[in-house]
Design an enzyme around this catalytic site. Sequence first.
Site, short mmCIF file in Angstrom:
data_model
loop_
_atom_site.label_atom_id
_atom_site.label_comp_id
_atom_site.label_asym_id
_atom_site.label_seq_id
_atom_site.Cartn_x
_atom_site.Cartn_y
_atom_site.Cartn_z
N GLU A 274 3.80 -1.45 7.47
CA GLU A 274 4.51 -1.15 6.21
C GLU A 274 3.96 0.12 5.56
O GLU A 274 3.45 0.08 4.44
CB GLU A 274 4.36 -2.34 5.24
CG GLU A 274 4.85 -3.66 5.79
CD GLU A 274 4.44 -4.85 4.92
OE1 GLU A 274 3.59 -4.70 4.02
OE2 GLU A 274 4.99 -5.94 5.14
N PRO A 275 4.08 1.26 6.24
CA PRO A 275 3.55 2.49 5.64
C PRO A 275 4.42 2.94 4.46
O PRO A 275 5.64 2.81 4.51
CB PRO A 275 3.63 3.51 6.78
CG PRO A 275 4.81 3.05 7.58
CD PRO A 275 4.78 1.53 7.50
N GLY A 276 3.79 3.44 3.42
CA GLY A 276 4.53 4.00 2.30
C GLY A 276 4.03 5.42 2.06
O GLY A 276 4.58 6.40 2.58
N ARG A 277 2.94 5.50 1.32
CA ARG A 277 2.33 6.78 0.95
C ARG A 277 2.21 7.75 2.12
O ARG A 277 2.52 8.94 1.98
CB ARG A 277 0.92 6.47 0.42
CG ARG A 277 0.18 7.64 -0.16
CD ARG A 277 -1.28 7.25 -0.42
NE ARG A 277 -1.42 5.99 -1.09
CZ ARG A 277 -1.39 5.82 -2.42
NH1 ARG A 277 -1.27 6.86 -3.19
NH2 ARG A 277 -1.51 4.62 -2.94
N ARG A 314 0.25 8.63 -11.88
CA ARG A 314 -0.96 8.35 -11.10
C ARG A 314 -2.26 8.85 -11.74
O ARG A 314 -3.25 8.11 -11.75
CB ARG A 314 -0.82 8.87 -9.66
CG ARG A 314 0.33 8.21 -8.89
CD ARG A 314 0.33 8.60 -7.42
NE ARG A 314 -0.80 8.04 -6.72
CZ ARG A 314 -1.88 8.70 -6.36
NH1 ARG A 314 -1.97 9.99 -6.60
NH2 ARG A 314 -2.86 8.10 -5.76
N TYR A 318 -4.62 5.71 -12.28
CA TYR A 318 -5.70 5.52 -11.31
C TYR A 318 -6.76 6.60 -11.40
O TYR A 318 -7.60 6.70 -10.51
CB TYR A 318 -5.17 5.60 -9.87
CG TYR A 318 -4.02 4.73 -9.50
CD1 TYR A 318 -4.05 3.35 -9.70
CD2 TYR A 318 -2.89 5.28 -8.89
CE1 TYR A 318 -3.00 2.55 -9.30
CE2 TYR A 318 -1.83 4.49 -8.49
CZ TYR A 318 -1.88 3.12 -8.70
OH TYR A 318 -0.84 2.35 -8.29
N CYS A 344 2.57 11.63 -26.15
CA CYS A 344 1.61 11.33 -27.21
C CYS A 344 0.65 10.23 -26.79
O CYS A 344 0.71 9.08 -27.26
CB CYS A 344 2.35 10.93 -28.48
SG CYS A 344 3.37 12.29 -29.04
C1 LIG Z 1 2.40 -1.13 -1.59
C2 LIG Z 1 2.53 -1.90 -0.33
C3 LIG Z 1 2.66 -1.24 0.90
C4 LIG Z 1 2.57 0.26 1.05
O1 LIG Z 1 1.30 0.74 0.79
P1 LIG Z 1 0.95 2.28 1.09
O2 LIG Z 1 -0.45 2.42 0.64
O3 LIG Z 1 1.89 3.11 0.30
O4 LIG Z 1 1.09 2.48 2.56
C5 LIG Z 1 2.86 -2.02 2.03
N1 LIG Z 1 2.94 -3.37 1.96
C6 LIG Z 1 2.81 -4.04 0.80
C7 LIG Z 1 2.91 -5.51 0.79
C8 LIG Z 1 2.61 -3.33 -0.38
O5 LIG Z 1 2.47 -3.99 -1.53
#
Ligand SMILES: *Cc1c(COP(=O)(O)O)cnc(C)c1O
Length: 415
Positions: A274-277, A314, A318, A344
């Site tokens: 499940e890659p995102g970033r 961000r 963070y 503000c």
């Molecule tokens: C946020 C999330 C991701 C993606 O994480 P990245 O750091 O963006 O790769 C994958 N799986 C689950 C369950 C998440 O909550």
Amino acid sequence: MNHFQRKRGQLYCEDVPLAELAGEVGTPAYVYSQATLLRHARVFRSALRGLDFLACFAVKSAPNLALLRLLAGEGYGFDIVSGGELFRAIEAGGDPRRIVFSGVGKRADEIAAALDARILQFNCESEEELAQLSRVAVGKKAIAPVALRVNPDVDARTHPYIATALASSKFGVPAGRVRKAYRLAASLPGLHVEGVACHIGSQIASIRPFVEAAAKMRELVVRLRADGHDIQRLDMGGGLGVPYGDGPEPASPQQYGEALVRALKGLPVKVLLEPGRLLVANAGVLLTRVLLTKEGHRGRKFVVVDAGMNDLLRPALYDAHHEIEAVARPRRGGAIVDVVGPVCESSDVLAKRRRLPPLSAGDLVVLRTAGAYGMAMASQYNARPRPAEVLVEGRSWRIIRSRETYKDLIRGETT
Ligand SMILES: *Cc1c(COP(=O)(O)O)cnc(C)c1O
């Protein structure tokens, strides 16, 4: 590797000068490079050669339909965390058979919509959630394909807000209760146990926590199969970090892929990721214009830009670092400055104590590596319309989300 480079001193996205884009669409704006996104999407997939796998892009990191459609075209499925993300994924042309539904709490209507769409799998995070899912499935005379998200208790050594696999975290079922939770899942009507899942955190730089998690999950798959559960899929989540310009250089997708292939080879399951970033972060920048410069107490210098924490959360959320640079050829000289937005709040600081070339009102700057969790977290705080999003492909570009208007700010409200 990304396609935001200087040509004759000017910063471009692929073959489009960012200054020209700012003139056409205004600021602030998120600008994405299609070539960069596609390259990352392909590198990630090829790093996993040797595994039977399905990559599901984490929609929450960059939910724009145009970006989702590009990834669907590359064979990606989607990892969703809400009914809204299910809607987005399907609107973008995503295949429901490649959708995984994650998250610690799902409403009955969200579960029902996902059952109707016939998604691949529900990742449940508690015994209570198994019972809820069972109730909705039985009510619809449907069978819900289930995986349990396990908390493998590994330390991902990332920011506490994005570490998810410590024993103290709200996420997942604690490792000690997993076998019992699977017995419950197998006993409940309307559920079909098909997999096991984990996700250990985000912006993880080292391979080691992934390898530790993979080893624990591998053992668990074997154990659950021995217990009689038909485990067909192992979901290893996302979380590999990207270089933001501070901190250690994260491992490469190739190193990550090789390590996972080594750790999971021969296990008779399909591996979900499940890659995102990793796919979108450095495919996007936030383009913003300097409103003015000002001097504070004891000569502290501020550059005030037209993007704020509502556009890019961000840094405030963070304490995240984004590289910042001038779009025009940088002038000589410079100073240590804070780049701040107009919101503000004292936390509305986009870049703290950075050495930047001289900047004045009207100059353009970009915040780099803003493609993930940038627009996704944008809000209208301070009644600020959210920015436009632009997708560049070679010499051409198009608006993939219009800048919001004041009318958008009050839509649905009554006096
Ligand atoms: C946020 C999330 C991701 C993606 O994480 P990245 O750091 O963006 O790769 C994958 N799986 C689950 C369950 C998440 O909550």
